[in-house]
Design a protein around this motif. Structure first.
Motif, PDB file in Angstrom:
ATOM      1  N   VAL A 224      35.953  36.439  39.355  1.00  0.00           N
ATOM      2  CA  VAL A 224      36.039  35.003  39.643  1.00  0.00           C
ATOM      3  C   VAL A 224      36.827  34.296  38.544  1.00  0.00           C
ATOM      4  O   VAL A 224      37.702  33.464  38.818  1.00  0.00           O
ATOM      5  N   PHE A 225      36.542  34.629  37.305  1.00  0.00           N
ATOM      6  CA  PHE A 225      37.214  34.005  36.160  1.00  0.00           C
ATOM      7  C   PHE A 225      38.724  34.229  36.222  1.00  0.00           C
ATOM      8  O   PHE A 225      39.513  33.297  36.066  1.00  0.00           O
ATOM      9  N   ASP A 226      39.128  35.480  36.468  1.00  0.00           N
ATOM     10  CA  ASP A 226      40.555  35.812  36.500  1.00  0.00           C
ATOM     11  C   ASP A 226      41.273  35.128  37.663  1.00  0.00           C
ATOM     12  O   ASP A 226      42.366  34.580  37.499  1.00  0.00           O
ATOM     13  N   VAL A 227      40.661  35.172  38.833  1.00  0.00           N
ATOM     14  CA  VAL A 227      41.313  34.626  40.024  1.00  0.00           C
ATOM     15  C   VAL A 227      41.385  33.104  39.962  1.00  0.00           C
ATOM     16  O   VAL A 227      42.353  32.495  40.432  1.00  0.00           O
ATOM     17  N   TYR A 228      40.384  32.470  39.361  1.00  0.00           N
ATOM     18  CA  TYR A 228      40.382  31.009  39.242  1.00  0.00           C
ATOM     19  C   TYR A 228      41.642  30.507  38.535  1.00  0.00           C
ATOM     20  O   TYR A 228      42.163  29.442  38.870  1.00  0.00           O
ATOM     21  N   GLU A 229      42.128  31.271  37.576  1.00  0.00           N
ATOM     22  CA  GLU A 229      43.303  30.856  36.824  1.00  0.00           C
ATOM     23  C   GLU A 229      44.602  31.111  37.573  1.00  0.00           C
ATOM     24  O   GLU A 229      45.667  30.654  37.158  1.00  0.00           O
ATOM     25  N   ALA A 230      44.516  31.836  38.703  1.00  0.00           N
ATOM     26  CA  ALA A 230      45.737  32.226  39.409  1.00  0.00           C
ATOM     27  C   ALA A 230      45.923  31.531  40.759  1.00  0.00           C
ATOM     28  O   ALA A 230      47.026  31.546  41.305  1.00  0.00           O
ATOM     29  N   VAL A 231      44.862  30.934  41.299  1.00  0.00           N
ATOM     30  CA  VAL A 231      44.966  30.301  42.622  1.00  0.00           C
ATOM     31  C   VAL A 231      44.354  28.910  42.575  1.00  0.00           C
ATOM     32  O   VAL A 231      43.634  28.562  41.638  1.00  0.00           O
ATOM     33  N   GLU A 232      44.617  28.135  43.628  1.00  0.00           N
ATOM     34  CA  GLU A 232      44.090  26.780  43.686  1.00  0.00           C
ATOM     35  C   GLU A 232      43.127  26.554  44.846  1.00  0.00           C
ATOM     36  O   GLU A 232      42.686  25.430  45.074  1.00  0.00           O
ATOM     37  N   VAL A 233      42.782  27.616  45.573  1.00  0.00           N
ATOM     38  CA  VAL A 233      41.826  27.469  46.668  1.00  0.00           C
ATOM     39  C   VAL A 233      40.407  27.629  46.132  1.00  0.00           C
ATOM     40  O   VAL A 233      40.200  28.213  45.066  1.00  0.00           O
ATOM     41  N   PRO A 234      39.409  27.125  46.842  1.00  0.00           N
ATOM     42  CA  PRO A 234      38.016  27.269  46.402  1.00  0.00           C
ATOM     43  C   PRO A 234      37.592  28.733  46.339  1.00  0.00           C
ATOM     44  O   PRO A 234      38.061  29.564  47.131  1.00  0.00           O
ATOM     45  N   ILE A 235      36.708  29.024  45.404  1.00  0.00           N
ATOM     46  CA  ILE A 235      36.180  30.380  45.235  1.00  0.00           C
ATOM     47  C   ILE A 235      34.668  30.346  45.438  1.00  0.00           C
ATOM     48  O   ILE A 235      33.974  29.468  44.918  1.00  0.00           O
ATOM     49  N   ILE A 236      34.174  31.311  46.203  1.00  0.00           N
ATOM     50  CA  ILE A 236      32.736  31.498  46.393  1.00  0.00           C
ATOM     51  C   ILE A 236      32.351  32.776  45.663  1.00  0.00           C
ATOM     52  O   ILE A 236      32.878  33.851  45.965  1.00  0.00           O
ATOM     53  N   GLY A 237      31.463  32.665  44.691  1.00  0.00           N
ATOM     54  CA  GLY A 237      31.088  33.819  43.882  1.00  0.00           C
ATOM     55  C   GLY A 237      29.901  34.558  44.472  1.00  0.00           C
ATOM     56  O   GLY A 237      28.973  33.946  44.994  1.00  0.00           O
ATOM     57  N   VAL A 238      29.925  35.881  44.380  1.00  0.00           N
ATOM     58  CA  VAL A 238      28.810  36.687  44.873  1.00  0.00           C
ATOM     59  C   VAL A 238      28.758  37.998  44.101  1.00  0.00           C
ATOM     60  O   VAL A 238      29.786  38.576  43.770  1.00  0.00           O
ATOM     61  N   GLY A 239      27.538  38.429  43.809  1.00  0.00           N
ATOM     62  CA  GLY A 239      27.359  39.686  43.098  1.00  0.00           C
ATOM     63  C   GLY A 239      26.280  39.593  42.038  1.00  0.00           C
ATOM     64  O   GLY A 239      26.529  39.089  40.944  1.00  0.00           O
TER      65      GLY A 239
END
Length: 299
Positions: A224-239
């Motif tokens: 989640v941390f890595d992808v947040y810096e690369a995209v601008e769409v919302p992220i839903i975290g799971v795990g």
């Protein structure tokens, strides 16, 4: 205080029932909604009924559970009957899978008027018939599936990513470039296995399965941390989310909402109310007035 949203879908709190066994009927989905979940995600279903693997399909391990259910489901025609029974107390998301873009497209069209969003499961590590993580490990195939679904539906399209890749950011960027509206990460880790000491045989009938539970949380959090810096769409975290502390970490890493699955097996549906109470107390102590203030704070 706990309200959040993704893709203009408003949630009363950031917790969601993750795609899994407990989302296989309207009764279980409505139960989660009544128990405090901010949204619910169905168990993944496909074009045709699928019996999945024979038992045993799950086994407990240190730090979690390994499962190889094989995406068992009644098929889209039968599942539509369950979707019709949803009480609508919270937003609903249909988790769908297929072997190719046409499968995903055909299923999405049939359910788009019955749910608030579709989640494309391109990442199951124990799927049958070429419907699993091999799709989500290919950025080009992932993009083709996203494009196919986006062309035929009007509701938000969410893509659930696999951690079993060299670079999850590459897959995420490909999905977003193809037009997806949000990302869910991560699906189960693996595949992994356990061996019976008495028989010397693998315990699961499929031998291998995907691992979920607390042990995979550090991996999910990093993704989640890595992808947040690369995209601008919302992220839903799971795990591996078990309590409000885990939720806070995912929010800080960049997630707008979180999904909870294995913890429901351990603690029951009460987990949603428990987490939300803890989260609200934490926010009051830290002087946060909204979830929005916490999203991405680690960056």
């Amino acid at each position: 205080m706990l309200e959040t949203e993704f893709c203009n879908i408003k949630m009363k709190n950031p917790t969601m029932l993750a795609a899994g066994v407990l989302g296989s009927t309207a009764a279980s989905l409505n139960w989660a909604a009544r128990s405090g979940a901010g949204a619910v995600v169905t168990k993944s279903f496909g074009k045709e009924p699928n019996k999945g693997y024979v038992n045993p399909t799950t086994v407990e391990v240190t730090g979690g559970v390994i499962n190889a259910i094989g995406l068992s489901n009644p098929g889209v025609e039968n599942f539509k009957g369950e979707l019709e029974k949803l009480e609508g107390k919270v937003p609903s998301v249909a988790s769908i899978y297929g072997a190719n873009p046409g499968d995903f497209e055909g299923i999405a069209v049939q359910v788009q008027d019955m749910v608030d969003a579709v989640e494309l499961n391109v990442s199951c590590p124990h799927a049958m018939g070429g419907c699993g993580a091999a799709i989500g490990q290919d950025p080009y195939l992932t993009a083709e599936i996203v494009k196919a679904v986006k062309e035929v539906v009007k509701i938000p399209v969410v893509v659930k990513l696999t951690p079993n890749v060299t670079d999850i950011v590459e897959i995420a960027v490909s999905a977003v470039s193809a037009g997806c509206d949000a990302l869910t990460m991560i699906n189960s880790l693996g595949p992994g296995m356990r061996i019976d000491l008495e028989t010397a045989k693998p315990i699961l009938s499929n031998r291998f399965g995907g691992m979920s539970g607390p042990a995979i949380k550090p991996v999910a959090l990093r993704c989640v941390f890595d992808v947040y810096e690369a995209v601008e769409v919302p992220i839903i975290g799971v795990g591996g989310i078990r309590d409000y502390r885990d939720v806070v970490e995912f929010l800080y890493a960049g997630a707008r909402a979180v999904q909870i699955g294995t913890a429901v097996m351990y603690e029951g549906m009460e987990i949603f109310t428990k987490i939300n109470r803890g989260l609200e107390k934490f926010m009051l102590q830290k002087d946060y007035s909204s979830i929005e203030e916490m999203i991405g704070k680690s960056h």
